[in-house]
Design a protein around this motif. Structure first.
Motif, PDB file in Angstrom:
ATOM      1  N   SER A  81       0.829  -1.209   0.000  1.00 51.09           N
ATOM      2  CA  SER A  81       0.000   0.000   0.000  1.00 51.09           C
ATOM      3  C   SER A  81       0.862   1.257   0.000  1.00 51.09           C
ATOM      4  O   SER A  81       0.614   2.197  -0.765  1.00 51.09           O
ATOM      5  CB  SER A  81      -0.924  -0.002   1.223  1.00 51.09           C
ATOM      6  OG  SER A  81      -1.641   1.210   1.307  1.00 51.09           O
ATOM      7  N   ARG A 110       3.051   6.518  -6.902  1.00 52.63           N
ATOM      8  CA  ARG A 110       2.105   7.357  -7.637  1.00 52.63           C
ATOM      9  C   ARG A 110       2.372   8.847  -7.423  1.00 52.63           C
ATOM     10  O   ARG A 110       2.145   9.665  -8.341  1.00 52.63           O
ATOM     11  CB  ARG A 110       0.672   7.016  -7.184  1.00 52.63           C
ATOM     12  CG  ARG A 110      -0.416   7.743  -7.965  1.00 52.63           C
ATOM     13  CD  ARG A 110      -1.804   7.203  -7.638  1.00 52.63           C
ATOM     14  NE  ARG A 110      -2.163   7.401  -6.242  1.00 52.63           N
ATOM     15  CZ  ARG A 110      -2.223   6.446  -5.341  1.00 52.63           C
ATOM     16  NH1 ARG A 110      -1.936   5.193  -5.683  1.00 52.63           N
ATOM     17  NH2 ARG A 110      -2.561   6.704  -4.091  1.00 52.63           N
ATOM     18  N   ALA A 157       2.621   1.687  -3.385  1.00 55.10           N
ATOM     19  CA  ALA A 157       1.723   2.186  -4.431  1.00 55.10           C
ATOM     20  C   ALA A 157       1.512   3.694  -4.279  1.00 55.10           C
ATOM     21  O   ALA A 157       1.544   4.441  -5.264  1.00 55.10           O
ATOM     22  CB  ALA A 157       0.388   1.452  -4.354  1.00 55.10           C
ATOM     23  N   ARG A 158       1.319   4.135  -3.047  1.00 52.66           N
ATOM     24  CA  ARG A 158       1.084   5.568  -2.807  1.00 52.66           C
ATOM     25  C   ARG A 158       2.353   6.374  -3.110  1.00 52.66           C
ATOM     26  O   ARG A 158       2.293   7.432  -3.745  1.00 52.66           O
ATOM     27  CB  ARG A 158       0.651   5.777  -1.354  1.00 52.66           C
ATOM     28  CG  ARG A 158       0.282   7.220  -1.029  1.00 52.66           C
ATOM     29  CD  ARG A 158      -0.346   7.341   0.361  1.00 52.66           C
ATOM     30  NE  ARG A 158      -1.679   6.745   0.391  1.00 52.66           N
ATOM     31  CZ  ARG A 158      -1.973   5.590   0.977  1.00 52.66           C
ATOM     32  NH1 ARG A 158      -1.023   4.898   1.587  1.00 52.66           N
ATOM     33  NH2 ARG A 158      -3.201   5.109   0.945  1.00 52.66           N
TER      34      ARG A 158
END
Length: 501
Positions: A486, A493, A489-490
């Motif tokens: 998680s 991005r 991914a953050r």
């Protein structure tokens, strides 16, 4: 792993109550007591809203009967309430009854939409300390609402209230066949009639209706101007009503150890308000005081008591209005004072509890109580309580973040500075992260290990970018490792796309 949670007790159904004379008697008598307690409240709330008493009384009837069928929390009482009266009062005062009813209809429709959209799921964001503050504030408001009935009144009122309280406290120790509040009301009414004591009565609160409610279609123009007038009040009514009803439903869940359907309760409240508006009522929501009388004092557990509370209310004010008007207010004050005492969470203010409880939890509870009592608005108090809880939680968690530095020497003699970050990284904690690195003394390679932390927001990504940028300006290579999926991914991005300040 811990022991499995004990499942909630199954809710008592209407059929089971109808098959049991004892249970049915409890439901019927509870409904009667609640109906008697609803009358002065509905009249008072009508005065607050600036409408005729019959508007509040009919609203209490239609709300109780409708929610008994549509609601998701059995035995909870919904009727005309002070919180809704305060919200819609400006509409009634400035535009009249028709606009008030239009506001109630729109507010009910908004509650249906919010209910179907799943607004009840937001209840999980309300901490226990806010719930405790909510309950304690309600108890205080219930008690304060009785004080006007104890000021500038005949001296006989005070011993009558004391006797009523004594009956409510002592009778359950002897028998529970008949609800103690009902006995207190009947006994004190009989005393005032036989002794011809001149004390304030229910009839002094306002005129009772002498006819049944009829369909009412508000005479307002269907234009955008009308919508602009009523929409803000309708939205406020919808939010306040849902918040108060869902919190009360959760309280009843805890008292009865049975679950309820919060989503159904949400849209059910909206549908009940639409029905109420169609009969010219002022709208309403769950009533904590009358619900406590029904559930905690009288022991009711099904929709029967809620339904009968509405039916008895209509019968009493329309068919037996002359008799009901003779009930001394002292009897109802005694009932509500004991409801206040029973509602308050005394355990929450015991010295032993306060010593064990974290100060932040106590601060949240106290802030909720203070704001609710000061504003006489449950919604504002709960919102403030949640905000205080969020701020204190963020502050507490932010201080749990730690950065540990160690120098690791490789086989070839090169040295790497390894920083292990522990804790939750978000806006409150990541702002200090930038200062936890020794930029000037670190070697040419730095590893930031985030395997013991979690990246929650853009503020943290921006902080990591700032750290990396400062090292690169010194010719230092930075590697970020250990990101969980998680966080990775953050970070992937957002990194490189956030402006530095």
């Amino acid at each position: 792993m811990g022991a499995p949670a004990t499942p909630a007790a199954p809710a008592l159904g209407v059929r089971a109550a109808l098959r049991s004379p004892a249970l049915l008697r409890t439901e019927v008598l509870a409904g009667l007591v609640v109906a008697l307690a609803l009358i002065p409240e509905a009249i008072s709330f009508s005065i607050i809203a600036g409408v005729d008493p019959r508007v509040g009384l009919f609203a209490s009837f239609t709300m109780a009967v409708s929610i008994a069928v549509l609601g998701g929390r059995p035995a909870m009482i919904s009727a005309a309430t002070g919180s809704i009266a305060l919200v819609v009062a400006p509409v009634s005062r400035e535009y009249g009854l028709d606009y008030l009813v239009a506001t109630v209809l729109l507010g009910g429709l908004l509650q249906v939409v919010l209910g179907l959209a799943g607004v009840a799921r937001l209840m999980r964001f309300i901490p226990r300390s806010v719930m405790v503050g909510f309950v304690n504030a309600l108890a205080i408001l219930i008690f304060l609402a009785q004080l006007p009935h104890l000021v500038d009144v005949p001296l006989a009122v005070y011993p009558m209230v004391a006797v009523g309280i004594a009956v409510i406290v002592a009778l359950p120790r002897v028998t529970r066949i008949v609800p103690a509040p009902l006995v207190a009301i009947v006994a004190l009414t009989g005393f005032t009639l036989l002794a011809a004591v001149n004390v304030p009565t229910v009839g002094d609160e306002g005129a009772l209706p002498d006819s049944l409610p009829t369909l009412f279609v508000p005479d307002v123009p269907l234009t955008l101007d009308t919508l602009r007038v009523i929409a803000p009040y309708a939205l406020a009514m919808a939010v306040v009503g849902l918040l108060e009803s869902l919190l009360t439903a959760k309280l009843v869940d805890d008292i009865t150890d049975t679950p309820s359907h919060k989503t159904r309760e949400s849209w059910g409240q909206g549908a009940a308000n639409v029905v109420t508006g169609l009969f010219g009522g002022m709208g309403g929501c769950a009533m904590i005081g009358q619900t406590m009388i029904n559930v905690k004092v009288s022991g009711a557990r099904t929709r029967i008591s809620t339904f009968l509370a509405g039916v008895f209310l209509l019968v009493l004010v329309v068919g037996l209005g002359d008799v009901v008007a003779l009930i001394p207010m002292a009897a109802l004050v005694a009932v509500m004072v004991m409801v206040s005492v029973g509602t308050f969470d005394w355990h929450s203010i015991r010295p032993a509890t306060l010593r064990r409880m974290p100060r932040s939890e106590t601060a949240v509870m106290v802030s909720t109580v203070v704001v609710v009592v000061a504003t006489n608005n449950l919604a504002i108090g709960v919102v403030v309580g949640v905000l205080v809880a969020m701020v204190l939680f963020a502050r507490r968690v932010a201080h749990l973040t730690d950065t540990h530095r160690e120098l690791v020497e490789a086989a070839g003699g090169s040295v790497t500075a390894r920083y292990t970050v522990t804790g939750e990284l978000f806006f409150a904690s990541s702002n200090d992260l930038y200062t936890q690195f020794d930029y000037a003394a670190d070697p040419a390679r730095v590893v930031i290990d985030l395997s013991r932390s979690h990246v929650w927001d853009a503020s943290t990504v921006a902080a990591l970018d700032a750290i990396t940028t400062k090292y690169e300006r010194r010719g230092t290579t930075v590697e970020i490792v250990g990101l969980n999926p998680s966080s990775a991914a953050r970070h992937g991005r957002l990194t490189g796309s956030l402006p530095s300040h």
